[in-house]
Design a protein around this motif. Structure first.
Motif, PDB file in Angstrom:
ATOM      1  N   GLU A  67       0.831  -1.206   0.000  1.00  0.00           N
ATOM      2  CA  GLU A  67       0.000   0.000   0.000  1.00  0.00           C
ATOM      3  C   GLU A  67       0.864   1.255   0.000  1.00  0.00           C
ATOM      4  N   GLU A  68       1.959   1.208   0.742  1.00  0.00           N
ATOM      5  CA  GLU A  68       2.874   2.350   0.798  1.00  0.00           C
ATOM      6  C   GLU A  68       3.422   2.682  -0.583  1.00  0.00           C
ATOM      7  N   LEU A  69       3.885   1.683  -1.310  1.00  0.00           N
ATOM      8  CA  LEU A  69       4.482   1.944  -2.621  1.00  0.00           C
ATOM      9  C   LEU A  69       3.433   2.317  -3.666  1.00  0.00           C
ATOM     10  N   PHE A  70       2.249   1.701  -3.596  1.00  0.00           N
ATOM     11  CA  PHE A  70       1.205   2.082  -4.560  1.00  0.00           C
ATOM     12  C   PHE A  70       0.781   3.536  -4.344  1.00  0.00           C
ATOM     13  N   ASN A  71       0.624   3.940  -3.097  1.00  0.00           N
ATOM     14  CA  ASN A  71       0.264   5.337  -2.844  1.00  0.00           C
ATOM     15  C   ASN A  71       1.363   6.278  -3.309  1.00  0.00           C
ATOM     16  N   HIS A  72       2.623   5.858  -3.122  1.00  0.00           N
ATOM     17  CA  HIS A  72       3.762   6.727  -3.414  1.00  0.00           C
ATOM     18  C   HIS A  72       4.126   6.740  -4.893  1.00  0.00           C
ATOM     19  N   LYS A  73       4.013   5.578  -5.556  1.00  0.00           N
ATOM     20  CA  LYS A  73       4.532   5.472  -6.928  1.00  0.00           C
ATOM     21  C   LYS A  73       3.454   5.303  -7.998  1.00  0.00           C
ATOM     22  N   VAL A  74       2.284   4.776  -7.612  1.00  0.00           N
ATOM     23  CA  VAL A  74       1.267   4.453  -8.625  1.00  0.00           C
ATOM     24  C   VAL A  74       0.093   5.436  -8.578  1.00  0.00           C
ATOM     25  N   GLY A  75      -0.323   5.806  -7.368  1.00  0.00           N
ATOM     26  CA  GLY A  75      -1.374   6.801  -7.265  1.00  0.00           C
ATOM     27  C   GLY A  75      -2.774   6.247  -7.104  1.00  0.00           C
ATOM     28  N   TRP A  76      -2.939   4.924  -6.946  1.00  0.00           N
ATOM     29  CA  TRP A  76      -4.238   4.356  -6.587  1.00  0.00           C
ATOM     30  C   TRP A  76      -4.016   3.200  -5.629  1.00  0.00           C
ATOM     31  N   ASN A  77      -5.086   2.863  -4.914  1.00  0.00           N
ATOM     32  CA  ASN A  77      -4.965   1.903  -3.818  1.00  0.00           C
ATOM     33  C   ASN A  77      -5.587   0.562  -4.205  1.00  0.00           C
ATOM     34  N   PHE A 100      -6.167  -1.931  -2.433  1.00  0.00           N
ATOM     35  CA  PHE A 100      -7.022  -2.474  -1.374  1.00  0.00           C
ATOM     36  C   PHE A 100      -8.447  -1.932  -1.510  1.00  0.00           C
ATOM     37  N   THR A 101      -8.572  -0.657  -1.875  1.00  0.00           N
ATOM     38  CA  THR A 101      -9.902  -0.058  -2.010  1.00  0.00           C
ATOM     39  C   THR A 101     -10.430  -0.164  -3.437  1.00  0.00           C
ATOM     40  N   HIS A 102      -9.531  -0.354  -4.420  1.00  0.00           N
ATOM     41  CA  HIS A 102      -9.940  -0.470  -5.819  1.00  0.00           C
ATOM     42  C   HIS A 102      -9.225  -1.651  -6.470  1.00  0.00           C
ATOM     43  N   PRO A 103      -9.568  -2.899  -6.068  1.00  0.00           N
ATOM     44  CA  PRO A 103      -8.867  -4.069  -6.616  1.00  0.00           C
ATOM     45  C   PRO A 103      -9.106  -4.231  -8.108  1.00  0.00           C
ATOM     46  N   ASN A 104      -8.026  -4.469  -8.853  1.00  0.00           N
ATOM     47  CA  ASN A 104      -8.105  -4.700 -10.294  1.00  0.00           C
ATOM     48  C   ASN A 104      -6.860  -5.476 -10.691  1.00  0.00           C
ATOM     49  N   SER A 105      -7.001  -6.802 -10.882  1.00  0.00           N
ATOM     50  CA  SER A 105      -5.829  -7.659 -11.088  1.00  0.00           C
ATOM     51  C   SER A 105      -5.029  -7.265 -12.324  1.00  0.00           C
ATOM     52  N   GLU A 106      -5.736  -6.903 -13.405  1.00  0.00           N
ATOM     53  CA  GLU A 106      -5.013  -6.566 -14.639  1.00  0.00           C
ATOM     54  C   GLU A 106      -4.185  -5.298 -14.456  1.00  0.00           C
ATOM     55  N   ASN A 107      -4.791  -4.250 -13.891  1.00  0.00           N
ATOM     56  CA  ASN A 107      -4.052  -3.016 -13.652  1.00  0.00           C
ATOM     57  C   ASN A 107      -2.999  -3.191 -12.571  1.00  0.00           C
ATOM     58  N   LEU A 114       0.118  -4.722 -14.155  1.00  0.00           N
ATOM     59  CA  LEU A 114       0.772  -3.712 -14.988  1.00  0.00           C
ATOM     60  C   LEU A 114       1.530  -2.698 -14.128  1.00  0.00           C
ATOM     61  N   ALA A 115       0.903  -2.272 -13.035  1.00  0.00           N
ATOM     62  CA  ALA A 115       1.563  -1.300 -12.155  1.00  0.00           C
ATOM     63  C   ALA A 115       2.804  -1.900 -11.499  1.00  0.00           C
ATOM     64  N   ILE A 116       2.718  -3.175 -11.116  1.00  0.00           N
ATOM     65  CA  ILE A 116       3.888  -3.826 -10.522  1.00  0.00           C
ATOM     66  C   ILE A 116       5.050  -3.823 -11.516  1.00  0.00           C
ATOM     67  N   VAL A 117       4.780  -4.216 -12.766  1.00  0.00           N
ATOM     68  CA  VAL A 117       5.844  -4.346 -13.767  1.00  0.00           C
ATOM     69  C   VAL A 117       6.391  -2.975 -14.177  1.00  0.00           C
ATOM     70  N   GLU A 118       5.498  -2.014 -14.379  1.00  0.00           N
ATOM     71  CA  GLU A 118       5.931  -0.741 -14.971  1.00  0.00           C
ATOM     72  C   GLU A 118       6.348   0.310 -13.951  1.00  0.00           C
ATOM     73  N   GLN A 119       5.845   0.215 -12.701  1.00  0.00           N
ATOM     74  CA  GLN A 119       6.139   1.287 -11.757  1.00  0.00           C
ATOM     75  C   GLN A 119       6.795   0.819 -10.458  1.00  0.00           C
ATOM     76  N   PRO A 126      18.740  -6.462  -1.417  1.00  0.00           N
ATOM     77  CA  PRO A 126      17.422  -7.060  -1.650  1.00  0.00           C
ATOM     78  C   PRO A 126      16.321  -6.209  -1.013  1.00  0.00           C
ATOM     79  N   CYS A 127      15.156  -6.226  -1.641  1.00  0.00           N
ATOM     80  CA  CYS A 127      13.985  -5.486  -1.135  1.00  0.00           C
ATOM     81  C   CYS A 127      12.856  -6.464  -0.860  1.00  0.00           C
ATOM     82  N   ILE A 128      12.111  -6.200   0.215  1.00  0.00           N
ATOM     83  CA  ILE A 128      10.911  -6.978   0.523  1.00  0.00           C
ATOM     84  C   ILE A 128       9.686  -6.104   0.286  1.00  0.00           C
ATOM     85  N   LEU A 129       8.752  -6.609  -0.510  1.00  0.00           N
ATOM     86  CA  LEU A 129       7.462  -5.963  -0.736  1.00  0.00           C
ATOM     87  C   LEU A 129       6.426  -6.849  -0.045  1.00  0.00           C
ATOM     88  N   LYS A 130       5.689  -6.319   0.940  1.00  0.00           N
ATOM     89  CA  LYS A 130       4.853  -7.190   1.768  1.00  0.00           C
ATOM     90  C   LYS A 130       3.439  -6.633   1.942  1.00  0.00           C
TER      91      LYS A 130
END
Length: 304
Positions: free
Chosen positions: A154-164, A166-173, A176-181, A192-196
């Motif tokens: 949630e921290e990285l999506f708010n900081h780097k992607v701009g949508w949440n 948890f509140t707006h689940p969308n597997s396809e998007n 894409l956000a994981i790969v591109e942002q 190494p980084c942990i995303l949890k």
């Protein structure tokens, strides 16, 4: 694919041998039992985007997860396995349809204990291989001994992607956000980084507390290296998630898979536990500074 004359692979295959020896030494010292489970099974864990190879009326495993959890249900407390797994449609600079996976499980603990295992394993491998710290990987330098970066999803999506998610689940998007942002950002770190802490829609086999599921991934050098969970042990919830995956596969046009009932029937005996799958070939790539996954295996599919 990159052409890799076999004579030039000698260094990488020797490094692979050393990494495998070191992994077994690490888990032996930690008190784990090495196990071997079948690679040809009557049913795999149904997942949305992972497609198994058929083997007559059975399947080649996409992961040894089900069989290792069946061992946990029988009372084994610390187990690990190094095995071949098979997934259709996976081929690229970091992908093979047949690859080597390390999985390990601990009963009576959560994903935090597995994260600690990861930190200790990577440091142990660096020291066992006598790697300098930092060591070269491609055009950059990586460290195996410095403190790891840990982020919540949630921290990285708010900081780097701009949508949440948890509140707006969308597997396809989400993918894409994981790969591109997200992954490009994580690749900027030398450690190494942990995303949890994933949303339920992206954590099929993880235990959830409210809307947060205890799943984590490990990234290093721009590579997704491992995927771990506090394991879901509630049969009804797990069966519902499998049914959702089977419905998704049917809608997407994949061939149908059987429900793994023999596994589900053991869930009542499965203790609280946590586990992880780690890609050995990708780990060897990083530790040997290999330009692609083709260099760290004896044969690619195209060479056979």
């Amino acid at each position: 694919m990159t052409q890799t004359p076999k004579a030039n692979k000698a260094y990488y295959l020797e490094r692979r041998r050393d990494v495998l020896r070191a992994i077994r030494e690490f888990f032996d010292r930690e008190g784990f039992l090495e196990v071997e489970t079948p690679i040809r099974v009557p049913a795999v864990a149904p997942e949305h985007h992972i497609d198994p190879f058929r083997s007559e009326e059975w399947f080649l495993i996409t992961s040894p997860e089900i069989q290792m959890k069946m061992l946990l249900a029988e009372g084994y407390e610390r187990i690990y396995q190094i095995t071949k797994v098979f997934r259709k449609g996976e081929r690229g600079k970091r992908h093979l349809p047949e690859f080597t996976m390390l999985e390990w499980y601990r009963s009576g603990c959560s994903y935090e204990a597995i994260m600690d295992d990861c930190r200790k394993l990577i440091r142990f491998l660096g020291e066992w291989l006598s790697l300098p710290d930092p060591f070269p990987y491609g055009d950059r330098w990586l460290s195996y001994s410095r403190e790891w970066q840990v982020f919540t999803l949630e921290e990285l999506f708010n900081h780097k992607v701009g949508w949440n998610p948890f509140t707006h689940p969308n597997s396809e998007n989400f993918s894409l956000a994981i790969v591109e942002q997200i992954e490009p950002y994580l690749s900027t770190f030398s450690t190494p980084c942990i995303l949890k802490d994933y949303p339920p829609s992206e954590a099929a086999l993880a235990d959830c507390s409210g809307s947060i599921c205890e799943r984590f991934e490990v990234y290093w050098g721009g590579i997704e290296l491992a995927n771990g969970n506090t394991e879901l042990t509630e049969r009804d919830i797990l069966e519902t998630r499998f049914q959702n995956a089977l419905a998704f596969r049917k809608k997407a046009g994949f061939y149908p898979l059987p429900m793994p009932y023999s596994f589900l029937e053991l869930m009542d005996a499965m203790p609280p536990s946590a586990g992880i799958a780690l890609g050995i070939d990708r780990l060897v790539m990083i530790l040997s500074n290999a330009p692609s996954i083709d260099w760290v295996v004896a044969f690619t599919p195209e060479e056979l």
